[in-house]
Write a protein that holds these residues in place. Structure first.
Motif, PDB file in Angstrom:
ATOM      1  N   ARG A 249      -8.497  28.053  -0.774  1.00  0.00           N
ATOM      2  CA  ARG A 249      -7.960  28.787  -1.920  1.00  0.00           C
ATOM      3  C   ARG A 249      -6.555  28.266  -2.194  1.00  0.00           C
ATOM      4  NH1 ARG A 249      -9.012  31.977   2.015  1.00  0.00           N
ATOM      5  NH2 ARG A 249      -6.901  32.845   2.062  1.00  0.00           N
ATOM      6  N   VAL A 250      -6.242  28.043  -3.473  1.00  0.00           N
ATOM      7  CA  VAL A 250      -4.937  27.495  -3.852  1.00  0.00           C
ATOM      8  C   VAL A 250      -4.325  28.398  -4.921  1.00  0.00           C
ATOM      9  CG1 VAL A 250      -3.678  25.503  -4.713  1.00  0.00           C
ATOM     10  CG2 VAL A 250      -5.767  25.159  -3.363  1.00  0.00           C
TER      11      VAL A 250
ATOM     12  N   SER B 138      -2.506  31.466 -11.412  1.00  0.00           N
ATOM     13  CA  SER B 138      -3.937  31.328 -11.197  1.00  0.00           C
ATOM     14  C   SER B 138      -4.255  31.159  -9.721  1.00  0.00           C
ATOM     15  CB  SER B 138      -4.478  30.119 -11.983  1.00  0.00           C
ATOM     16  OG  SER B 138      -3.955  28.913 -11.444  1.00  0.00           O
ATOM     17  N   LEU B 139      -5.547  31.233  -9.430  1.00  0.00           N
ATOM     18  CA  LEU B 139      -6.046  30.935  -8.090  1.00  0.00           C
ATOM     19  C   LEU B 139      -7.253  30.025  -8.242  1.00  0.00           C
ATOM     20  CD1 LEU B 139      -5.872  31.645  -4.979  1.00  0.00           C
ATOM     21  CD2 LEU B 139      -7.770  33.210  -5.440  1.00  0.00           C
ATOM     22  N   THR B 140      -7.198  28.860  -7.595  1.00  0.00           N
ATOM     23  CA  THR B 140      -8.348  27.957  -7.589  1.00  0.00           C
ATOM     24  C   THR B 140      -9.100  28.128  -6.275  1.00  0.00           C
ATOM     25  OG1 THR B 140      -7.370  26.344  -9.099  1.00  0.00           O
ATOM     26  CG2 THR B 140      -9.095  25.555  -7.625  1.00  0.00           C
ATOM     27  N   ILE B 141     -10.402  28.304  -6.392  1.00  0.00           N
ATOM     28  CA  ILE B 141     -11.264  28.573  -5.245  1.00  0.00           C
ATOM     29  C   ILE B 141     -12.203  27.386  -5.059  1.00  0.00           C
ATOM     30  CG2 ILE B 141     -12.997  30.139  -4.291  1.00  0.00           C
ATOM     31  CD1 ILE B 141     -11.845  32.199  -6.439  1.00  0.00           C
ATOM     32  N   HIS B 142     -12.109  26.737  -3.913  1.00  0.00           N
ATOM     33  CA  HIS B 142     -13.038  25.666  -3.558  1.00  0.00           C
ATOM     34  C   HIS B 142     -14.123  26.274  -2.667  1.00  0.00           C
ATOM     35  CE1 HIS B 142     -10.397  22.382  -5.037  1.00  0.00           C
ATOM     36  NE2 HIS B 142      -9.442  23.248  -4.741  1.00  0.00           N
TER      37      HIS B 142
ATOM     38  N   GLN C 135      -7.598  38.982  -0.916  1.00  0.00           N
ATOM     39  CA  GLN C 135      -8.889  39.671  -0.941  1.00  0.00           C
ATOM     40  C   GLN C 135     -10.048  38.750  -0.565  1.00  0.00           C
ATOM     41  OE1 GLN C 135      -8.499  41.242  -5.018  1.00  0.00           O
ATOM     42  NE2 GLN C 135      -8.687  43.299  -4.172  1.00  0.00           N
ATOM     43  N   LEU C 136      -9.906  37.472  -0.859  1.00  0.00           N
ATOM     44  CA  LEU C 136     -10.993  36.525  -0.599  1.00  0.00           C
ATOM     45  C   LEU C 136     -10.923  35.892   0.787  1.00  0.00           C
ATOM     46  CD1 LEU C 136     -11.173  34.687  -4.041  1.00  0.00           C
ATOM     47  CD2 LEU C 136     -12.742  36.426  -3.152  1.00  0.00           C
ATOM     48  N   GLN C 137      -9.883  36.205   1.535  1.00  0.00           N
ATOM     49  CA  GLN C 137      -9.740  35.620   2.868  1.00  0.00           C
ATOM     50  C   GLN C 137     -10.951  35.966   3.730  1.00  0.00           C
ATOM     51  OE1 GLN C 137      -6.083  36.677   4.762  1.00  0.00           O
ATOM     52  NE2 GLN C 137      -6.381  35.321   6.500  1.00  0.00           N
TER      53      GLN C 137
ATOM     54  N   LEU D 107     -12.322  32.876 -16.040  1.00  0.00           N
ATOM     55  CA  LEU D 107     -12.998  32.161 -14.961  1.00  0.00           C
ATOM     56  C   LEU D 107     -13.366  30.778 -15.477  1.00  0.00           C
ATOM     57  CD1 LEU D 107     -15.320  34.978 -13.551  1.00  0.00           C
ATOM     58  CD2 LEU D 107     -12.930  34.459 -12.991  1.00  0.00           C
ATOM     59  N   LEU D 108     -12.775  29.744 -14.875  1.00  0.00           N
ATOM     60  CA  LEU D 108     -12.911  28.378 -15.372  1.00  0.00           C
ATOM     61  C   LEU D 108     -13.541  27.500 -14.298  1.00  0.00           C
ATOM     62  CD1 LEU D 108      -9.303  28.118 -16.877  1.00  0.00           C
ATOM     63  CD2 LEU D 108     -11.398  28.759 -18.081  1.00  0.00           C
ATOM     64  N   PRO D 109     -14.846  27.195 -14.403  1.00  0.00           N
ATOM     65  CA  PRO D 109     -15.486  26.314 -13.415  1.00  0.00           C
ATOM     66  C   PRO D 109     -14.867  24.918 -13.430  1.00  0.00           C
ATOM     67  CG  PRO D 109     -17.127  27.506 -14.706  1.00  0.00           C
ATOM     68  CD  PRO D 109     -15.805  27.713 -15.388  1.00  0.00           C
ATOM     69  N   LEU D 110     -14.696  24.355 -12.237  1.00  0.00           N
ATOM     70  CA  LEU D 110     -14.178  22.994 -12.076  1.00  0.00           C
ATOM     71  C   LEU D 110     -15.235  22.183 -11.336  1.00  0.00           C
ATOM     72  CD1 LEU D 110     -10.515  23.788 -10.927  1.00  0.00           C
ATOM     73  CD2 LEU D 110     -11.316  23.311 -13.243  1.00  0.00           C
ATOM     74  N   GLY D 111     -16.146  21.588 -12.066  1.00  0.00           N
ATOM     75  CA  GLY D 111     -17.236  20.876 -11.424  1.00  0.00           C
ATOM     76  C   GLY D 111     -18.205  21.850 -10.777  1.00  0.00           C
ATOM     77  N   ASP D 112     -18.858  21.401  -9.701  1.00  0.00           N
ATOM     78  CA  ASP D 112     -19.889  22.235  -9.078  1.00  0.00           C
ATOM     79  C   ASP D 112     -19.449  22.834  -7.753  1.00  0.00           C
ATOM     80  OD1 ASP D 112     -19.813  19.987  -7.524  1.00  0.00           O
ATOM     81  OD2 ASP D 112     -21.939  19.472  -7.724  1.00  0.00           O
ATOM     82  N   ALA D 113     -18.139  22.752  -7.429  1.00  0.00           N
ATOM     83  CA  ALA D 113     -17.703  23.279  -6.136  1.00  0.00           C
ATOM     84  C   ALA D 113     -16.315  23.906  -6.197  1.00  0.00           C
ATOM     85  CB  ALA D 113     -17.730  22.180  -5.082  1.00  0.00           C
ATOM     86  N   ALA D 114     -15.856  24.249  -7.389  1.00  0.00           N
ATOM     87  CA  ALA D 114     -14.542  24.887  -7.506  1.00  0.00           C
ATOM     88  C   ALA D 114     -14.502  25.736  -8.768  1.00  0.00           C
ATOM     89  CB  ALA D 114     -13.422  23.853  -7.529  1.00  0.00           C
TER      90      ALA D 114
END
Length: 238
Positions: free
Chosen positions: A48-49, A54-58, A38-40, A8-15
């Motif tokens: 979601r990308v 991987s999956l990046t979640i905004h 599953q996150l839909q 789990l890799l945080p990307l700033g404060d919103a991803a």
């Protein structure tokens, strides 16, 4: 053998990126697609990308905190099934002449006649492991290992829209005229990406794609039909 725990890799404060491996594998791509499904509809997730590993979640931190999101993710178990779970498409491809500028050279490097390259490629069933790089650009897994070849040493400045390429373990179709370095062995008249269509991308992650060889005359007729407004979904849905 148990599947490795995702990072789990945080990307700033919103991803946040959920990484299932250091490189592409069919299982890593499948787990990314599974988690995406599953996150839909999850409250607070904006976008979601999914990628090849991987999956990046905004997310909106005002509605979903990183702590809550992390707890949610640790409670899920993305599946590693590698079969297609989306729509099925049969795309017409012209593997001849100007539409296949690298076919003869690629066949020579692979040590087989051009017709055999076409037959092997057209017989495949491909899984859209990822859509990205360019809008609507599907990375199709399942290429026969006999056709695996590195990218061209000199990329082209402009690859025509619809061009079908192979590189390493993937085959793909360029949705727009863009730079590219894949080995071009055919072209489809089907518009893969249309910003005025909903959804804009014809092929989505998880879809199955097959190819139907067509002659140049049919390519021209289909291209004219699409310019006149023919529906690619109706024509290509398998």
């Amino acid at each position: 053998m148990p599947l490795p725990e995702p990072r789990l890799l945080p990307l700033g404060d919103a991803a946040l990126t959920v990484e299932f491996g250091p490189a592409y594998t069919p299982e890593a791509a499948a787990r990314a697609r599974s988690l995406d499904r599953q996150l839909q509809g999850t409250e607070g997730i904006v976008e979601r990308v999914a990628t090849l590993r991987s999956l990046t979640i905004h997310y909106d931190p005002r509605r979903l905190s990183l702590r809550r999101l992390t707890a949610l993710l640790r409670g899920l178990a993305p599946a590693a099934e590698t079969e297609a779970e989306g729509a099925r498409w049969m795309l017409p491809i012209c593997y001849e002449g100007e539409y296949a500028p690298d076919l003869t050279d690629l066949a020579a490097r692979l040590g087989m006649p051009p017709g055999e390259v076409v037959a092997i490629h057209a017989a495949g069933r491909y899984l859209a492991a990822m859509v990205g790089g360019y809008p609507g650009y599907p990375y199709l897994a399942g290429l026969d290992p006999r056709l695996a070849a590195p990218r061209r040493t000199t990329p082209r400045i402009a690859v025509p829209a619809g061009s079908l390429g192979v590189a390493n373990e993937f085959t793909a179709i360029y949705p727009q005229t863009v730079p590219g370095g894949w080995n071009l062995i055919g072209r489809t008249p089907v518009p893969l990406f249309d910003p005025l269509r909903e959804p804009p991308s014809l092929v989505a992650t998880g879809d199955e794609v097959r190819f139907r060889p067509i002659p140049p005359a049919e390519f021209a007729a289909l291209a004219e039909g699409f310019r006149a407004g023919a529906d690619p979904v109706a024509l290509c849905r398998a």
